[in-house]
Enzyme design. Structure first.
Site, PDB file in Angstrom:
ATOM      1  N   GLY A  83      56.366   0.077  10.908  1.00 40.25           N
ATOM      2  CA  GLY A  83      56.088   0.162  12.333  1.00 40.25           C
ATOM      3  C   GLY A  83      57.257   0.696  13.124  1.00 40.25           C
ATOM      4  N   GLU A  88      60.011  -3.367   0.913  1.00 42.21           N
ATOM      5  CA  GLU A  88      58.740  -2.825   0.435  1.00 42.21           C
ATOM      6  C   GLU A  88      58.686  -1.313   0.584  1.00 42.21           C
ATOM      7  OE1 GLU A  88      55.031  -5.715   1.281  1.00 42.21           O
ATOM      8  OE2 GLU A  88      55.999  -4.869   3.034  1.00 42.21           O
ATOM      9  N   ASN A 127      45.270  -4.936  10.616  1.00 40.07           N
ATOM     10  CA  ASN A 127      45.894  -4.360   9.430  1.00 40.07           C
ATOM     11  C   ASN A 127      45.703  -5.217   8.189  1.00 40.07           C
ATOM     12  OD1 ASN A 127      47.042  -2.132  10.806  1.00 40.07           O
ATOM     13  ND2 ASN A 127      48.753  -3.401  11.477  1.00 40.07           N
TER      14      ASN A 127
END
Length: 526
Positions: free
Chosen positions: A274, A297, A388
């Site tokens: 983001g 990640e 999401n």
């Protein structure tokens, strides 16, 4: 780098060249209701040629809603694949995290049955056969196939290992439209209990596996050449809000170093996806800290800025999740500068609690909202509308050395020019509890909640993180909750359950979260 090699040079098990097909020729393998496993993690390393050919076939033959599949993927992938599949009503079940607008629409309309899960648990549970006893067809994008049949991934590892464990048939998409990522991966498939072994990662650059995933060549039914590149997401530029949040976090790090709770080069960093996460990494590139390491990640565009600043030594991740432009072109043009400083691991390793806790990661993620007691909602707007999915934030926040969540104090609203508050009396859905979060940050300020009792946390979050236009409203609620519950002897974490969601109700009725009166007998009013 421009000459990326031929299909023959990438497929070194020569018997597989007899299975080369076009994507269109693979359509005959697929039957409605099949369980499909795809490679990919965020828009990186996902199959494109075959899913696009299937979508074209469905659209051309008016098979919308008649040719539906169950998708099991490490996380969200490209809009030209699963999001298009959603528009064509080709998805029945979808696990787990996703970000496409059309797939989210399908989930909220009840056309797509989505399940959510902490990503490290999803990976292992998929391998255990909890979701399906077998994957009918796996579609895996690879850089190369070795002579022993092992598969070299592209820009992500995702849940390739677990998919291969339970796949009945496999289609390989060999991507010759970009460099081979050989040598960048640390592939390992953890054994099932009771034979599972320790993951002995003591530094971000430690490797415990091999450069490719083992694969039974007899399961491979087709090899498809692909030249499609990842359609990675672009994020908004830094604005005043994200820059202020980044500034608060940089100051917090400096204070922790000064207090002796962090070394001068901090500890391995994890950053979610983001624009705010991107801004925080950008703040590190401009900040005073050096010799940094990342254990996370996804690697976004600003990680390249951090490398270019000379302050980042090494980065471990599950995927190289760069933007389509300028991220990937920049990476490819500077391959020798970045490639040997990055390792890509399977989701079951990148998000495993064991190395996260051993390394002492600093976790930084963005919620939808949090409440005054530091429970955070990452997934469901209003407690019911999926946006999401949980992703891997919980894997890191629950096991980190320091767990940080950052969000604007208010988000834009069409009905209220001052926006809707991201600090509420009670989160309507809770993904991360008060027990997992140490620090909450908005552009208004940073609240260090370590060692604070619930009521102390609430007061600090109202004072420090809430937007000024909502601070008096939240304070009024908190004061009333303290008074009314304490009189009944139940005031450890005061909540008025007949009123704690009044802000959300007022938004639904009147378009604003500015509650004028918390009295129970007063109707919702503007």
């Amino acid at each position: 780098m421009s000459d990326y090699g031929s299909l023959a040079s990438r497929v070194r098990r020569k018997s597989l060249l007899d299975k080369v097909r076009s994507a269109e020729d693979c359509i005959e393998f697929f039957k409605p209701g099949m369980d499909l496993g795809w490679s990919g993690f965020t828009p990186a390393g996902y199959p494109k040629a075959v899913p696009i050919a299937l979508a074209d076939y469905v659209e051309k033959n008016n098979l919308q809603g008649k040719m539906k599949f169950n998708l099991f993927i490490g996380a969200s992938v490209g809009v030209e694949t699963e999001n298009r599949w959603a528009t064509l009503d080709m998805i029945d079940r979808r696990w787990p995290y996703q970000t496409g607008k059309d797939i989210a629409k399908g989930i909220n309309e009840g056309r797509i049955r989505m399940g959510d899960k902490h990503l490290s648990l999803f990976a292992q549970d998929l391998g255990y056969g909890f979701y399906t006893p077998k994957i009918d067809i796996a579609i895996i994008e690879v850089s190369a196939v070795n002579a022993d049949g092992s598969l070299v991934p592209t820009t992500s590892c995702g849940v390739i290992g677990e998919i291969l464990m339970i796949a009945d048939k496999i289609i390989l998409e060999v991507n010759t439209g970009q460099p081979s990522f050989e040598g960048m991966h640390d592939c390992l498939i953890p054994r099932n209990p009771p034979h599972r072994e320790p993951l002995l990662i003591c530094k971000a650059d430690d490797r415990i596996g091999s450069s490719a995933f083992p694969c039974d060549p007899d399961k491979i039914i087709a090899v498809v050449e692909s030249k499609y590149r990842d359609k990675g997401r672009a994020f908004a530029e830094m604005d005043d809000t994200s820059e202020a949040i980044a500034g608060h976090i940089m100051q917090f790090f400096a204070d922790e170093v000064k207090a002796g709770r962090l070394p001068e080069n901090l500890l391995p960093l994890q950053s979610g996806v983001g624009s705010i996460a991107n801004a925080v990494v950008g703040g590190l590139a401009k900040g005073p800290f050096s010799n940094l390491n990342v254990f996370t990640e996804v690697l976004q565009d600003t990680m390249l800025d951090l490398f270019d600043s000379g302050k980042l030594n090494f980065a471990s991740a599950c995927s190289l999740s760069l933007s389509e432009n300028p991220g990937f072109p920049r990476f490819f043009d500077n391959w020798d500068k970045y490639a040997d400083k990055i390792v890509l691991r399977p989701l079951s390793i990148s998000n495993a609690p064991e190395p996260i806790r051993r390394l002492g990661c600093i976790a930084m993620n963005t919620p939808v909202e949090f409440d005054i007691y530091a429970h955070a909602n990452s997934t469901l707007v209003g407690g019911t509308r999926m946006i999401n999915g949980l992703g891997g934030s919980g894997d890191f926040l629950r096991n980190a050395y320091i767990s940080i969540m950052h969000t604007p104090s208010v988000r834009p609203s069409k009905t209220d020019p001052e926006g809707i508050t991201c600090v509420v009396p009670k989160a309507p859905h809770i993904d991360h509890t008060e027990h997992d979060l140490d620090v909450l940050v908005t552009e208004q300020g940073l609240a260090d909640l370590r060692g604070l009792a619930p009521k102390d946390r609430a007061q600090k979050l109202i004072n420090v993180c809430a937007h000024p236009s909502y601070r008096p409203i939240l304070q009024d609620y908190f004061d009333r909750a303290c008074k009314e519950t304490l009189s009944k002897g139940v005031g450890h974490e005061p909540q008025l359950f007949d009123r704690c969601f009044k802000m959300q109700q007022n938004l639904a009725v009147n378009g604003t979260m500015k509650v004028k009166n918390w009295d129970i007998n007063i109707d919702l009013c503007e």
